[in-house]
Design an enzyme around this catalytic site. Sequence first.
Site, short mmCIF file in Angstrom:
data_model
loop_
_atom_site.label_atom_id
_atom_site.label_comp_id
_atom_site.label_asym_id
_atom_site.label_seq_id
_atom_site.Cartn_x
_atom_site.Cartn_y
_atom_site.Cartn_z
NE ARG A 1 -5.61 -3.83 7.48
CZ ARG A 1 -4.95 -2.69 7.58
NH1 ARG A 1 -4.02 -2.53 8.49
NH2 ARG A 1 -5.21 -1.72 6.75
CB CYS B 1 -15.18 14.85 -2.59
SG CYS B 1 -15.33 16.65 -2.59
CG ASP C 1 0.37 3.51 -2.81
OD1 ASP C 1 1.03 3.35 -1.77
OD2 ASP C 1 -0.88 3.43 -2.84
CD1 TRP D 1 -6.34 -4.06 2.86
CD2 TRP D 1 -6.61 -5.71 4.35
NE1 TRP D 1 -7.69 -4.31 2.97
CE2 TRP D 1 -7.88 -5.31 3.88
CE3 TRP D 1 -6.54 -6.75 5.28
CZ2 TRP D 1 -9.07 -5.91 4.32
CZ3 TRP D 1 -7.73 -7.34 5.72
CH2 TRP D 1 -8.97 -6.92 5.24
CA CA Z 1 -0.15 3.83 0.25
#
Ligand code: CA
Length: 725
Positions: free
Chosen positions: A161, A648, A346, A434
């Site tokens: 970033r 995968c 999460d 983000w």
């Molecule tokens: Ca996470």
Amino acid sequence: MKNRRLKRVVAATLILVWLAAQNFDAQTALAWAGSQAKAAKKPSASATHNSEKRILAAEKGAGEDGNWLAHGRTFNEQRFSPLKQINDKNVKDLKLAWSLKLDVDRGTEATPIVIDGKMYTTGAYSIVYALDAGTGKLLWKYDPKVPRDYAERACCDAVNRGVAVLADKVYVATLDGYLVALDQATGRVAWRVDTIIDRSRKYTITAAPRIAKGRLIIGNGGAEFGVRGYFTAYDAKTGKQVWRFFTVPGDPKKPYENRAMEMAAKTWTGDKYWDYGGGGTAWDSMAFDPDLNLLYVGIGNGAPWNDGHRSPGGGDNLFLSSIVAVNPDTGEYVWHYQTTPGDRWDYTATQHMILADLNIGGQTRQVIMQAPKNGFFYVLDRKTGELISAEKYVNVTWATGVDKKTGRPILSDTANYAKQPQLTFPSPYGGHNWQPMAFNPQTGLVYIPAQEVPFIYVNDPKFKMNKRGFNNGLGLIAQGIPEDVFSVSAILSLTSGKLLAWDPVNQKAVWKVDYDHPFNAGVLSTAGNLVFTGTADGRVVAYSADKGEPLWQAAAQTGVIAPPITYTVDGEQYVTVMAGWGGALALVGGDIAKAPGVRSIARVLTFKIGGTATLPPLPAEEPMPEIPANTASAETVQKGRELYHQYCVFCHGLAGVGGGVIKDLRYLSAERHKSFVGIVANGLPGKGMPDFEGTLATDEIKAIQAYLIKRANDEKSRKAVNNRK
Ligand code: CA
């Protein structure tokens, strides 16, 4: 630079000799020559250097309008530029001024730093580029040579970033966990420190280091793989560690690092969390208030996600999903606010944080604002951490609201997935991820790149730590993702992206722009009454900041996720964005995030009024190759499907749909299918494909191949149907 100094010294000496020859007063002459030599030592160099004073001047509106000196432009991370040469009247004439192709076509998330006409930015695998900001000419490049198989341990692509710049150095934190100081003029390594405490665990860094009090502060990622989070301050000059703050408690048999850890340990239960690492990684956001002398750090999710396995007796699990304020001199805990106590979804609180002074109820409040993944927009008093307000900015099903008195979410009856799967909004990708927001003090609005993406949480009662793949304690993602065309379009109908102009005082949207696809770009706002952003479907766009009117767009030839910035060179205003499709939802999301035809082409794109540059023509889309017939049994295909979604999916995408970032495995040629087993077993060294020798047996690899052949044939018949229309 060296040359110029030498010339000045030589010139001064020559003049001195000439003056002496003219019988000029020797003392005056010597004094004059001395002052010339002194001048030659300093100013020309310091003019291009950054300092905390300069960043503060930018923040107070006392100069530096044409520069972008820090990650969020200023310490308060508002991402607002006072420039208005480009404005709502003339933005329609904004055209490409220059572009620069980057080395690796993967997710491109950097915020460039611009100081006095020079730009410092990064691409995938933490490669640093120093450019002339007016022309795009490459001045130097630094490739930290991150091993390409680090992509496997980065939950969300091999992204970076951006850099920090202070004094005469450029700082980058690399995907493999080093903090590196580079000479600003040459890109040569000045020092390099290992920030990782345990290399047997899968730590990575994707964040930009932040500056506070002469230190570089950096955290890390890896909670999906089982790590213990922390962030560390290093002396900017020497790279020496100054302090470290752990975000979750370690093994209770060992002494606590500090009182904050002692407090945090009381909120964890069971005897496994330190084996799992606990998570709580500080993988992105920070903000700094020099007046209050507080550094704010956003903390991530638990390891594993599922709290039933992580902390089986319950508990808030501090400091997961929290904003933590520390003293930047010592790293000592000051306050915290936990957005999602005992997180099991999460729901990181690592999302962008903005500091601003708002008039709330007739009073000026010093606030910190965040729209974390959990779907609530928070306004907190940044001196104390007290909750001022919290409201839903997207669809939220896990909680009905936030209790104003306790500051805690009020859980809904679908919050618990221990006994039965729960379809939940937001998903692990968040109501907002983000991608940075922006705050425009003139409109008083926060611009949020938000998204609606559902997820089905399924408990895995047999969970145990796995060396490969994610450790989230959830049942196979594949169980929740149907693959037939009708179900897929039903899921897609629930999924979208949107740019929200949010009034943080009244906690409501003032305007919004809807997008078909989630995972759009970060945001910039300017005094020209503009908001700039980019889209998953490959555009860079501008809206009016007050009303959200679409005013401009340009083709980026790739999905755009990074936040645009703006600056001036020789008095002319430019807008730059790092374009390059990738990142979490792009990699994993398959059809959910991928706009038709989107692919990853990583570039720096810079625009100005009346620019005349063009991009090379877009390469043609890859045609569907000859694929083997689908001959495997349904049982083998199902086994392959489960293994694919265990090992995968995190790079190659859900349901075998490549997200447009790396190889879509449905498009493997017959030739590649012949060597499939060998490629999976041995990997593709240098290309990011790790080896699965010892993890997957040959018959398991063949089952995955059978699943991909099935999916390729599905795709072929889908395309045939579409062609008939
Ligand atoms: Ca996470």
